[in-house]
Design a protein around this motif. Structure first.
Motif, mmCIF file in Angstrom:
data_model
loop_
_atom_site.group_PDB
_atom_site.id
_atom_site.type_symbol
_atom_site.label_atom_id
_atom_site.label_comp_id
_atom_site.label_asym_id
_atom_site.label_seq_id
_atom_site.Cartn_x
_atom_site.Cartn_y
_atom_site.Cartn_z
ATOM 1 N N UNK A 113 2.400 5.824 -4.735
ATOM 2 C CA UNK A 113 1.118 5.428 -5.330
ATOM 3 C C UNK A 113 0.177 4.783 -4.308
ATOM 4 N N UNK A 114 0.561 4.853 -3.031
ATOM 5 C CA UNK A 114 -0.236 4.210 -1.984
ATOM 6 C C UNK A 114 -1.558 4.954 -1.771
ATOM 7 N N UNK A 115 -2.677 4.205 -1.834
ATOM 8 C CA UNK A 115 -4.004 4.787 -1.615
ATOM 9 C C UNK A 115 -4.923 3.705 -1.066
ATOM 10 N N UNK A 116 -4.625 3.267 0.161
ATOM 11 C CA UNK A 116 -5.341 2.108 0.713
ATOM 12 C C UNK A 116 -6.275 2.460 1.854
ATOM 13 N N UNK A 117 -6.310 3.709 2.287
ATOM 14 C CA UNK A 117 -7.095 4.072 3.482
ATOM 15 C C UNK A 117 -8.385 4.795 3.148
ATOM 16 N N UNK A 118 -8.766 4.766 1.873
ATOM 17 C CA UNK A 118 -9.969 5.486 1.472
ATOM 18 C C UNK A 118 -11.210 4.873 2.122
ATOM 19 N N UNK A 119 -12.118 5.747 2.595
ATOM 20 C CA UNK A 119 -13.347 5.273 3.230
ATOM 21 C C UNK A 119 -14.367 4.976 2.141
ATOM 22 N N UNK B 269 -6.836 -4.085 -2.581
ATOM 23 C CA UNK B 269 -6.785 -3.877 -1.129
ATOM 24 C C UNK B 269 -8.141 -3.405 -0.616
ATOM 25 N N UNK B 270 -8.756 -2.450 -1.317
ATOM 26 C CA UNK B 270 -10.077 -1.950 -0.918
ATOM 27 C C UNK B 270 -11.130 -3.049 -1.034
ATOM 28 N N UNK B 271 -11.052 -3.833 -2.096
ATOM 29 C CA UNK B 271 -12.011 -4.914 -2.292
ATOM 30 C C UNK B 271 -11.934 -5.942 -1.158
ATOM 31 N N UNK B 272 -10.711 -6.246 -0.723
ATOM 32 C CA UNK B 272 -10.551 -7.227 0.354
ATOM 33 C C UNK B 272 -11.023 -6.677 1.695
ATOM 34 N N UNK B 273 -10.829 -5.379 1.916
ATOM 35 C CA UNK B 273 -11.368 -4.777 3.137
ATOM 36 C C UNK B 273 -12.899 -4.901 3.149
ATOM 37 N N UNK B 274 -13.503 -4.648 1.981
ATOM 38 C CA UNK B 274 -14.962 -4.802 1.894
ATOM 39 C C UNK B 274 -15.350 -6.269 2.097
ATOM 40 N N UNK B 275 -14.561 -7.178 1.550
ATOM 41 C CA UNK B 275 -14.841 -8.604 1.681
ATOM 42 C C UNK B 275 -14.960 -8.991 3.156
ATOM 43 N N UNK B 276 -14.030 -8.507 3.973
ATOM 44 C CA UNK B 276 -14.084 -8.794 5.408
ATOM 45 C C UNK B 276 -15.364 -8.254 6.027
ATOM 46 N N UNK B 277 -15.702 -7.034 5.666
ATOM 47 C CA UNK B 277 -16.910 -6.407 6.213
ATOM 48 C C UNK B 277 -18.162 -7.156 5.791
ATOM 49 N N UNK C 105 -0.569 -4.890 7.325
ATOM 50 C CA UNK C 105 0.070 -3.571 7.133
ATOM 51 C C UNK C 105 1.601 -3.643 7.120
ATOM 52 N N UNK C 106 2.134 -4.812 7.362
ATOM 53 C CA UNK C 106 3.589 -4.989 7.438
ATOM 54 C C UNK C 106 4.205 -4.963 6.041
ATOM 55 N N UNK C 107 4.913 -3.870 5.739
ATOM 56 C CA UNK C 107 5.489 -3.713 4.399
ATOM 57 C C UNK C 107 6.698 -4.625 4.173
#
Length: 631
Positions: free
Chosen positions: A621-627, A564-572, A605-607
């Motif tokens: 175990x959710x940890x998707x909002x880390x900066x 999830x973090x990797x894909x957020x970076x991918x968009x950026x 974000x739709x679970x």
């Protein structure tokens, strides 16, 4: 004499400690003044040496526009002076060394780019050089000049007398000392206090410059010139540079020099540096070859001018391949100006393939050769280009190096895997050839072991196999069906468990904080696997399997949170980079729109969405909002 006094003064400055050099570097007016002294031929080399020393420690890069009458200064240089001036230019047009490009994290690069909105000093200096009338043309002439076209003996001996003062250039000094031992009758006079020009002129044996010295002379000049051309080819004005060096026939000129200078056979007395051997990377011969290969890589990479590396007969061969396969010719092949292509029986690419196949296993050239050939194949996949290389035995050579010689060098292996991926992508004939060479389970296992030993190195090949398999499975051709059923590699990748294993490991070996230009391809390969799954409406199955693999490894949420973090970076990272997005689209034959849509769906974000990553991460175990922004 004023010239003599100035020369001594410059020499004294050159031999000062680094502290003194740094203080001189702080005086920008002094640095710019030094350039005006380069009009004096008698003090040119001493001045150039001092300038290079100063620029080497100067904190801020100088701006070439600030040099008084730069265009007139450059036009006043003879060809030898221009070649030496390229040593200084190399410092002014290269980005400041902040570490290896591949090892610098993309987070740090992105943060730096946000701070530096305008062009860098190096980019401004590149543009300045391109605006100097005749500059690129003169560099091309220097790069392609034959040894027989160099200056006369007496002029050159006088020049060498000045070169021995350039003590910081170990390549030149050690080369001269080596020749001095072998050609002592020349240097006994050359360095003698009692010798004079009339004495040299009156002795026929003393006017014969040894061929080895002529060759070394050209090698040292061409090194500097090729480096500058290579940097300019990678800059913002790349298309302008391409147009000029094509017009000035750089590639045909280098092709004519290939056997006699660039890839010449070493004699028993081949020049090497003191304390080194012919295979050492510090050898001038070795350095020239590597710089030449880097230039070819930059020239071919994603540019239609790459077909200038062929001759007219080879271009006709490409057309014949397309006609036989009943596919359209590549526009760039049709539009190539035949007057600018290579001369002779073989083009530069074919010559490169010939020496590549003869290269010893321990050679330092293997990496650069593979990179140069791979750059010819990059971009939109061309069946004709692939077949041109397949017919010359390239695939068998690569497989021999990977499997039979069991190559251990990580850099060389990565270059082979990348080249193999470009060579085989979507090409059923290549997979058939692969299966013919890898014809035993033992060979196939060695090949798999090499792939699995480092996915960072082999992931581009994994991507190629995955994309090719998907295309072949959607074709109804009998030949394709036969290869699909027989090819070990395609059968292996067709197993769901194998694809999931690759996907799990690809995501697991990278993290946002450690992403570099070298390993970001792992993220894109994992995305390719999931985009193909989405096409077949199997994306939820893949995500659910990843979740199960997490629990099996006793790390629930670890892989999917990281992804999830990797894909957020991918968009950026990618949504603001036109070049990167074009490369992704061309290499995968998947529209960039589909890439963006897939990432957005996965990041929803739709679970309740069966295609959203968050649907497969338990709340605990959710940890998707880390900066992850770089400070």
């Amino acid at each position: 004499k004023p010239d003599c006094a100035l020369s001594k003064c410059l020499c004294v400055c050159s031999f000062q400690t680094e502290g003194v050099t740094r203080r001189l570097a702080e005086r920008n007016d002094f640095v710019l003044f030094l350039f005006t002294l380069m009009t004096n031929k008698k003090t040119f080399l001493q001045t150039a040496t001092l300038i290079e020393d100063i620029l080497g420690v100067k904190k801020e890069m100088i701006q070439l526009d600030d040099i008084p009458n730069l265009a007139s200064l450059v036009s006043s240089f003879d060809q030898q002076q221009l070649a030496n001036f390229c040593r200084i230019l190399a410092v002014t047009i290269s980005e400041l060394d902040t570490g290896s490009d591949d090892k610098h994290t993309l987070l740090a690069k992105n943060a730096q780019q946000k701070k530096n909105l305008g062009p860098s000093r190096a980019e401004i200096n590149q543009a300045t050089l391109l605006n100097i009338p005749g500059f690129i043309e003169r560099l091309c002439k220097l790069a392609t000049r034959k040894v027989s076209e160099t200056t006369g003996t007496s002029t050159f001996l006088q020049e060498l007398e000045e070169w021995y003062t350039w003590l910081d250039n170990a390549l030149v000094l050690d080369a001269l000392m080596r020749v001095a031992n072998e050609e002592s009758h020349i240097f006994a006079i050359f360095f003698s206090e009692s010798s004079d020009e009339s004495g040299l002129a009156n002795t026929s044996t003393r006017t014969q410059l040894p061929q080895s010295m002529k060759i070394m002379h050209e090698i040292m000049y061409k090194l500097e010139v090729l480096y500058v051309l290579c940097v300019l080819l990678m800059g913002r004005q790349r298309n302008q540079v391409h147009k000029m060096i094509a017009e000035f026939r750089l590639i045909p000129g280098l092709n004519n020099l290939f056997d006699k200078l660039i890839w010449r056979k070493h004699s028993a007395s081949a020049l090497v540096l003191h304390g080194h051997n012919q295979n050492c990377d510090c050898s001038p011969d070795i350095t020239l070859k590597i710089q030449f290969l880097r230039l070819l890589q930059s020239f071919s990479d994603h540019h239609e001018n790459k077909y200038l590396l062929l001759n007219s007969q080879e271009l006709n061969e490409l057309s014949a391949i397309s006609h036989k396969a009943n596919i359209p010719e590549v526009d760039a092949v049709v539009n190539t100006d035949r007057s600018l292509v290579c001369d002779g029986k073989r083009g530069l690419l074919t010559r490169l393939l010939q020496v590549m196949k003869k290269e010893p296993a321990e050679s330092s050239f293997r990496f650069w050769q593979a990179r140069a050939v791979e750059s010819f194949l990059r971009g939109t996949t061309s069946y004709a280009d692939q077949m041109f290389l397949l017919k010359r035995g390239l695939l068998e050579h690569i497989l021999y190096c990977i499997v039979d010689s069991e190559c251990k060098s990580r850099d060389v292996l990565q270059s082979y895997f990348d080249l193999l991926g470009e060579l085989m992508k979507f090409n059923i004939d290549a997979f058939k050839r692969f299966n013919k060479y890898i014809n035993t389970d033992e060979k196939f296992q060695i090949f798999l072991n090499q792939i699995n030993s480092s996915l960072v190195d082999s992931n581009m090949l994994v991507r190629c196999i995955t994309l090719s398999l998907d295309r072949f499975e959607n074709q109804s051709d009998a030949k394709v069906a036969e290869v699909l059923s027989e090819c070990r590699l395609l059968s292996y990748m067709s197993q769901m468990s194998m694809r999931m294993s690759f996907l799990f490991r690809l995501i697991n070996i990278i993290h946002v904080q450690t992403l570099t230009q070298e390993n970001v391809s792992c993220l894109n390969t994992s995305l390719v696997i999931l985009m193909l799954a989405r096409r077949k409406e199997k994306l939820p199955f893949y995500l659910r399997t990843l979740q199960q693999m997490e629990y099996t490894e006793k790390y629930p949420g670890f892989i999917l949170n990281n992804f999830h973090s990797l894909l957020r970076f991918w968009q950026q990272h990618y949504l603001n980079k036109d070049k990167d997005s074009t490369c992704l689209e061309n290499s995968s034959c998947i529209s960039f729109t589909y890439w963006k849509e897939t990432v957005s769906i996965l990041l929803s974000p739709d679970r309740t969405s069966p295609c959203a990553i968050v649907s497969y991460i338990d709340e605990a175990y959710m940890d998707i909002d880390r900066d992850f922004s770089e400070e």
